[in-house]
Design an enzyme around this catalytic site. Structure first.
Site, PDB file in Angstrom:
ATOM      1  N   ARG A 100       0.849  -1.189   0.000  1.00  0.00           N
ATOM      2  CA  ARG A 100       0.000   0.000   0.000  1.00  0.00           C
ATOM      3  C   ARG A 100       0.889   1.245   0.000  1.00  0.00           C
ATOM      4  NH1 ARG A 100      -2.458  -2.438   4.500  1.00  0.00           N
ATOM      5  NH2 ARG A 100      -1.541  -0.793   5.771  1.00  0.00           N
ATOM      6  N   TYR A 248      -0.547  -3.037  -7.710  1.00  0.00           N
ATOM      7  CA  TYR A 248      -0.579  -3.902  -6.535  1.00  0.00           C
ATOM      8  C   TYR A 248      -1.932  -3.897  -5.843  1.00  0.00           C
ATOM      9  CZ  TYR A 248      -0.354  -5.203  -1.660  1.00  0.00           C
ATOM     10  OH  TYR A 248      -0.653  -5.764  -0.453  1.00  0.00           O
ATOM     11  N   LYS A 257      -9.782  -1.852   0.086  1.00  0.00           N
ATOM     12  CA  LYS A 257      -9.653  -0.803   1.105  1.00  0.00           C
ATOM     13  C   LYS A 257     -10.249   0.522   0.635  1.00  0.00           C
ATOM     14  CE  LYS A 257      -6.958  -3.619   3.527  1.00  0.00           C
ATOM     15  NZ  LYS A 257      -7.473  -4.511   4.553  1.00  0.00           N
ATOM     16  N   HIS A 277     -12.396  -2.441   9.604  1.00  0.00           N
ATOM     17  CA  HIS A 277     -11.311  -3.340   9.227  1.00  0.00           C
ATOM     18  C   HIS A 277     -11.338  -4.535  10.197  1.00  0.00           C
ATOM     19  CE1 HIS A 277      -6.675  -3.776   8.537  1.00  0.00           C
ATOM     20  NE2 HIS A 277      -7.354  -4.508   7.690  1.00  0.00           N
ATOM     21  N   SER A 299      -3.236  -4.949   9.438  1.00  0.00           N
ATOM     22  CA  SER A 299      -2.878  -5.914   8.395  1.00  0.00           C
ATOM     23  C   SER A 299      -1.656  -6.726   8.820  1.00  0.00           C
ATOM     24  CB  SER A 299      -2.584  -5.188   7.081  1.00  0.00           C
ATOM     25  OG  SER A 299      -3.732  -4.539   6.597  1.00  0.00           O
ATOM     26  N   CYS A 301      -1.410  -9.047  11.015  1.00  0.00           N
ATOM     27  CA  CYS A 301      -1.333  -9.330  12.447  1.00  0.00           C
ATOM     28  C   CYS A 301      -2.182 -10.543  12.832  1.00  0.00           C
ATOM     29  CB  CYS A 301      -1.766  -8.112  13.267  1.00  0.00           C
ATOM     30  SG  CYS A 301      -0.520  -6.818  13.356  1.00  0.00           S
ATOM     31  N   ASP A 324     -11.372  -9.871   6.843  1.00  0.00           N
ATOM     32  CA  ASP A 324     -10.700  -8.580   6.692  1.00  0.00           C
ATOM     33  C   ASP A 324     -11.594  -7.367   6.920  1.00  0.00           C
ATOM     34  OD1 ASP A 324      -8.349  -7.093   6.136  1.00  0.00           O
ATOM     35  OD2 ASP A 324      -9.079  -6.673   4.124  1.00  0.00           O
ATOM     36  N   ARG A 417       1.037 -12.259  -1.587  1.00  0.00           N
ATOM     37  CA  ARG A 417      -0.372 -12.536  -1.279  1.00  0.00           C
ATOM     38  C   ARG A 417      -0.923 -13.746  -2.025  1.00  0.00           C
ATOM     39  NH1 ARG A 417      -2.981  -8.943   2.571  1.00  0.00           N
ATOM     40  NH2 ARG A 417      -1.453  -7.292   2.905  1.00  0.00           N
TER      41      ARG A 417
END
Length: 635
Positions: A100, A248, A257, A277, A299, A301, A324, A417
């Site tokens: 990001r 990306y 997001k 989130h 993110s 975690c 998410d 990812r």
């Protein structure tokens, strides 16, 4: 199919109808013809069959971006396979485009204070970036004109959330990246059926370009991007997103997001619901009693690991609703309900394994797009955390390094990812796509806190819970641009994702308690990552986290299993089941070092003063004062 043939077909359709006048048809046709660039062909689909608002949006942006072709996506399996085959031949990522780009992501409104809080003079604001509408227009005008020359503009209609849910929303994304098309097909409900449901309704406008018109300049990377000019912009009032230069994940999959959080938080504020989130999971105890929990972690975690957890406690079952993002609202009976607006998983690959998350490994065995992972010579994938392949199987790193061996470099990028359909997941809850949502009994907040923060504690009440969430901290992860493991404030795990002023966002949360009809769920804080003096984790984590969640569900049932502490309710000794775990230092896991927490109060107060100032709700300042008073009075 050329645009000329589309216009001819449209003419024959409208001329046979008695509803529109000849004059109106002529004006519409001239407008469409004048706005599409000369030589631009519709190579799949029929533009005139789209809703009028979508036709106009496509025509307007095609005039600016100048694509050679327009491709109207139907979301079919055949379409997806053709694009996937194209991507397999082209893929190689520029290392500058792997995360990001928070520093290049902006909320764009006339009033700066609407978008971000008033940071203290001389202090850099951390709660979002703002750029004025007139300024951002100049920047976008330097980028988008002609950006799709030589490329195809793909047109996608997609739904965030089950079609028909009270809070589901539809978007239309235009992109010149087939990777985005294939990924959006996984992550959203995308295709013809959504376009039909949209009809003449409003939609969130999503424009994306990799920013590299053809002929491309020479590059060692086949995956086009323009990192020097990357810009991700959001226009909350217009319900519009414009992203340039990045290929990306969340920078280009604009339903994620950008839409599901930054734009959706604003829509939720206006309509009275919450876009968060958060993962959503269901826990069922051996008696068959089920409870749904929402949980917010930054993110990388462990949200996906928790959402797909295999409990170690006998007789307990976990089912997944989402890993998410959660959209939540109080229904007519005052029950907090939630949907997962997505239809796929976009998980961090490194660290995911049959040991840490066997469900995720099973989920991504088919129909999955992997980005920036390593490849094996037998056609498989590999990343750090997986067993090394057999000796006769070689690894090519994400940078193209053949015969890679463990050493100083990483085979897979730390933020690589897997993008995989929810339908692959063997533990999806039966109501994960119920338009009415699922009932939420508890909300967890947490992050990576190596020191001082207990394994779990409960907020005294809703307002105290909002305060706890507002002061959250966590080590920075590879999902963003940050290079070091600095512990950062990440309120509500939303720091990069607020669509409007964080102070007003907290007021929105606080307002939920003002309706006496609302049945407010309990709020907890968890920390799986506390370390001992040797740097080792005090808690085993992963499937053993079910033991903490068991305690949480018992609290939701009103069991008297807590002691009061200065920071909140903590478990009474022996109320967390540790049978079979061997020797654990539970005393240290739940210790609340007074000096540490007094320093924490000073840090939080400084953060509030520097980052929020007058935008901090008084109720939150009162909670901080009360915490400090309780700590000072403690022995």
């Amino acid at each position: 199919m050329s645009f000329t043939s589309v216009i001819s077909r449209f003419s024959s359709i409208v001329s046979s109808s008695s509803t529109p006048s000849t004059l109106r048809c002529g004006l519409l046709l001239r407008r469409m013809a004048s706005q599409l660039p000369v030589g631009c062909s519709v190579i799949r689909g029929t533009l005139s069959f789209l809703p009028t608002k979508v036709q106009n949006y496509v025509a307007d942006q095609a005039e600016v971006c100048q694509p050679d072709n327009i491709y109207i996506c139907d979301g079919s399996k055949e379409e997806n396979e053709a694009l996937i085959n194209q991507l397999i031949e082209d893929a190689r990522t520029d290392p500058r485009d792997v995360a990001r780009v928070e520093s290049k992501t902006y909320i764009c409104t006339k009033d700066k204070r609407e978008s971000i809080p008033q940071a203290k003079d001389g202090v850099k604001g951390q709660l979002g970036n703002w750029m004025g509408e007139s300024t951002i227009k100049k920047e976008l005008d330097k980028r988008f004109p002609g950006c799709m020359k030589g490329r195809t503009m793909y047109v996608m209609a997609f739904s965030m959330g089950p079609v028909g849910s009270p809070v589901s929303k539809i978007g239309v994304q235009l992109t010149d990246s087939p990777y985005v098309v294939c990924s959006m097909r996984i992550m959203t409900r995308m295709g013809d059926h959504v376009m039909k449901v949209l009809g003449d309704g409003d939609f969130v406008k999503c424009l994306h370009s990799v920013g590299v018109p053809k002929p491309e300049p020479p590059s060692q990377y086949a995956w086009p991007c323009n990192p020097d000019k990357t810009l991700v912009t959001h226009f909350p009032h217009d319900r519009e997103i414009k992203s340039f230069g990045s290929g990306y994940g969340g920078n280009s999959l604009l339903g994620k997001k950008c839409f599901a959080l930054r734009i959706a938080t604003t829509i939720g504020r206006d309509e009275g619901w919450l876009a968060e989130h958060m993962l959503i999971m269901a826990l069922t105890n051996p008696k068959g009693e089920k409870k749904y929990i929402a949980a917010a972690f930054p993110s990388a975690c462990g949200k996906t690991n928790l959402a797909m957890m295999k409990p170690t406690l006998p007789g307990w079952k976990v089912e997944c609703v989402g890993d998410d993002i959660a959209w939540m609202w109080f229904d007519e009976e005052g029950q907090l309900r939630a949907i997962n607006p997505e239809s796929g998983f976009f998980g961090v690959a490194p660290g995911t394994s049959n040991k840490t998350n066997p469900v995720a490994m099973e989920t991504c065995t088919t129909g999955t797009i992997f980005t920036n992972v390593a490849e094996t010579s037998d056609g498989g994938f590999w990343w750090e955390g997986l067993p090394l392949p057999e000796e006769d199987v070689s690894i090519t790193s994400w940078l193209g390094e053949k015969n890679w061996k463990p050493g100083s470099t990483k085979a897979a990028h730390p933020n690589s990812r897997f993008c995989t359909p929810i339908g692959n997941c063997p533990i999806m809850d039966k109501d994960w796509e119920n338009p009415k949502g699922v009932p939420i009994s508890a909300i967890l907040f947490g992050g990576r806190r190596p020191q001082g923060v207990p394994l779990v504690y409960e907020a005294f009440n809703w307002q105290h819970g909002v305060f706890i969430a507002s002061a959250m901290s966590s080590e920075a992860t590879a999902a963003a641009e940050h290079k070091t493991k600095t512990v950062m404030r990440d309120p509500f795990a939303m720091r990069p994702f607020f669509g409007y002023n964080f102070g007003k966002y907290m007021e929105h949360w606080l307002s939920m308690s003002k309706n006496s009809k609302n049945k407010l769920p309990k709020i907890f804080h968890v920390n799986w990552f506390r370390l001992n003096e040797n740097g080792k984790f005090l808690w085993p984590g992963f499937g053993e986290n079910s033991r903490v969640l068991e305690w949480v569900t018992r609290r939701c049932n009103g069991e008297d299993i807590v002691d009061s502490s200065p920071i909140g309710f903590i478990p009474k000794s022996g109320t967390i089941n540790t049978e079979g775990l061997g020797q654990l230092d539970m005393e240290q896991l739940f210790s609340i070092p007074k000096d540490y927490w007094l320093e924490e109060c000073k840090s939080v107060r400084q953060y509030y003063d520097e980052q929020l100032g007058e935008d901090l709700p008084q109720a939150i300042r009162d909670e901080l004062d009360a915490l400090e008073t309780r700590l000072q009075a403690a022995c």
